[in-house]
Design a protein around this motif. Structure first.
Motif, PDB file in Angstrom:
ATOM      1  N   ALA A 175     -19.770  33.932  32.793  1.00 55.92           N
ATOM      2  CA  ALA A 175     -21.100  33.347  32.609  1.00 55.92           C
ATOM      3  C   ALA A 175     -21.652  32.777  33.905  1.00 55.92           C
ATOM      4  O   ALA A 175     -22.880  32.794  34.133  1.00 55.92           O
ATOM      5  N   ILE A 176     -20.785  32.284  34.775  1.00 53.59           N
ATOM      6  CA  ILE A 176     -21.234  31.726  36.048  1.00 53.59           C
ATOM      7  C   ILE A 176     -21.996  32.760  36.863  1.00 53.59           C
ATOM      8  O   ILE A 176     -22.923  32.426  37.619  1.00 53.59           O
ATOM      9  N   ARG A 177     -21.646  34.012  36.693  1.00 59.78           N
ATOM     10  CA  ARG A 177     -22.252  35.070  37.498  1.00 59.78           C
ATOM     11  C   ARG A 177     -23.588  35.556  36.943  1.00 59.78           C
ATOM     12  O   ARG A 177     -24.275  36.353  37.595  1.00 59.78           O
ATOM     13  N   LEU A 178     -23.949  35.121  35.757  1.00 58.66           N
ATOM     14  CA  LEU A 178     -25.227  35.541  35.189  1.00 58.66           C
ATOM     15  C   LEU A 178     -26.375  34.894  35.970  1.00 58.66           C
ATOM     16  O   LEU A 178     -26.345  33.685  36.237  1.00 58.66           O
ATOM     17  N   PRO A 179     -27.396  35.643  36.319  1.00 58.38           N
ATOM     18  CA  PRO A 179     -28.433  35.131  37.231  1.00 58.38           C
ATOM     19  C   PRO A 179     -29.260  33.975  36.683  1.00 58.38           C
ATOM     20  O   PRO A 179     -29.774  33.170  37.458  1.00 58.38           O
ATOM     21  N   ARG A 180     -29.392  33.903  35.360  1.00 61.54           N
ATOM     22  CA  ARG A 180     -30.248  32.853  34.800  1.00 61.54           C
ATOM     23  C   ARG A 180     -29.450  31.738  34.124  1.00 61.54           C
ATOM     24  O   ARG A 180     -30.018  30.926  33.398  1.00 61.54           O
ATOM     25  N   VAL A 181     -28.132  31.719  34.361  1.00 64.21           N
ATOM     26  CA  VAL A 181     -27.276  30.675  33.792  1.00 64.21           C
ATOM     27  C   VAL A 181     -26.782  29.763  34.908  1.00 64.21           C
ATOM     28  O   VAL A 181     -26.212  30.219  35.899  1.00 64.21           O
ATOM     29  N   SER A 182     -27.026  28.476  34.749  1.00 64.74           N
ATOM     30  CA  SER A 182     -26.494  27.457  35.652  1.00 64.74           C
ATOM     31  C   SER A 182     -25.476  26.643  34.865  1.00 64.74           C
ATOM     32  O   SER A 182     -25.840  25.949  33.914  1.00 64.74           O
ATOM     33  N   LEU A 183     -24.202  26.779  35.234  1.00 64.86           N
ATOM     34  CA  LEU A 183     -23.134  26.088  34.506  1.00 64.86           C
ATOM     35  C   LEU A 183     -22.541  24.993  35.373  1.00 64.86           C
ATOM     36  O   LEU A 183     -21.981  25.263  36.443  1.00 64.86           O
TER      37      LEU A 183
END
Length: 284
Positions: free
Chosen positions: A197-205
């Motif tokens: 999920a960290i690598r998804l462009p619109r997800v900030s974790l």
């Protein structure tokens, strides 16, 4: 209870008090006697300390000669119920329906702000992890077991991670990486999902480390949908926050939690440490 729900309940109580006085009942005791109620019930209703049922409204209005207001007040009672809805009633037919209700909200939201101190947010959950959480819901609230259907419906949210221009700002407490749902294999799968999920462009974790200096107490988990709606969950109920000044408080809380969170490489380090923890844990 949310401030908005409490204010609505107090306003309802004030109207009921006015009806009592207009009908010539000088005290709550006098009305309670006429209704065959305990005096404390009248007091709690008038002071917003107790939810009024629809039957309470009908009885009160009938005895005070205010029958024309019944429909309006019942609508108020139902609105208060929507602001503060007991899980047992909301989940009466199982957990799938609640998951289905969330989809339209997700579809129209552009900015998500999510805080959970102890649990991985539902939209980032693996099927196995989600199923374990639903098993606990079914057992705790003693509701029909529709774990498989509820899990499938929750996983439908995942599509929104890839569609449109939505932004997902998610903050978890470090404890969320260790709260054990389903044992080491389930947890390692879930932690690996977070690395993806960290690598998804619109997800900030972000993760708030357990020793981070805090600008605000962790409090309950909450989910913000744009600047229009906040959902807050407790053991007994879920309540909706829509009043702008209350929404602003949650936005402020999220900003302060973000100050204590780490991002990027430190998040990966924390997740890898949690994976190693579960690697050392014996499996059945």
């Amino acid at each position: 209870m949310s401030r908005q729900a409490q204010e609505a309940r107090e306003a309802l109580g004030a109207r009921l008090r006015g009806f009592r006085k207009d009908a010539g009942f000088a005290s709550g005791r006098a009305l309670a006697r006429a209704l065959g109620w305990q005096e404390s019930k009248v007091s709690r209703l008038e002071n917003g300390k107790q939810n009024a049922s629809e039957e309470d409204i009908r009885t009160w209005c009938s005895r005070t000669g205010q029958g024309e207001h019944v429909d309006d007040l019942i609508a108020t009672v139902r609105h208060i119920d929507e602001l503060w809805l007991e899980w047992r009633r909301k989940l009466a037919t199982g957990a799938e329906k609640r998951q289905q209700e969330a989809l339209p909200v997700y579809a129209k939201t552009k900015l998500f702000r999510i805080w959970h101190p102890t649990l991985v947010w539902g939209t980032l959950q693996t099927p196995e992890y989600a199923a374990e959480t639903f098993k606990q819901v079914v057992e705790y609230y003693e509701i029909p077991d529709d774990t498989e259907a509820a899990t499938a419906k929750r996983l439908e949210r995942n599509k929104y991670l890839y569609q449109g221009n939505r932004i997902f700002n998610v903050i978890l407490g470090e404890q969320a990486l260790y709260s054990n749902f389903g044992g080491p294999d389930v947890m390692k799968g879930q932690l690996d999902r977070l690395l993806s999920a960290i690598r998804l462009p619109r997800v900030s974790l972000g993760i708030v480390p357990r020793d981070a200096e805090l600008s605000i107490w962790p409090g309950n988990s909450f989910s913000m949908f744009d600047d229009k709606l906040v959902l807050v969950e407790t053991y007994s109920a879920e309540f909706s926050v829509t009043q702008p000044r209350e929404v602003e408080l949650y936005a402020k809380a999220f900003a302060r939690l973000k100050q204590s969170a780490v991002y990027g490489a430190p998040v990966r380090d924390l997740i890898f440490a949690a994976i190693q923890h579960f690697d050392r844990m014996p499996t059945d």
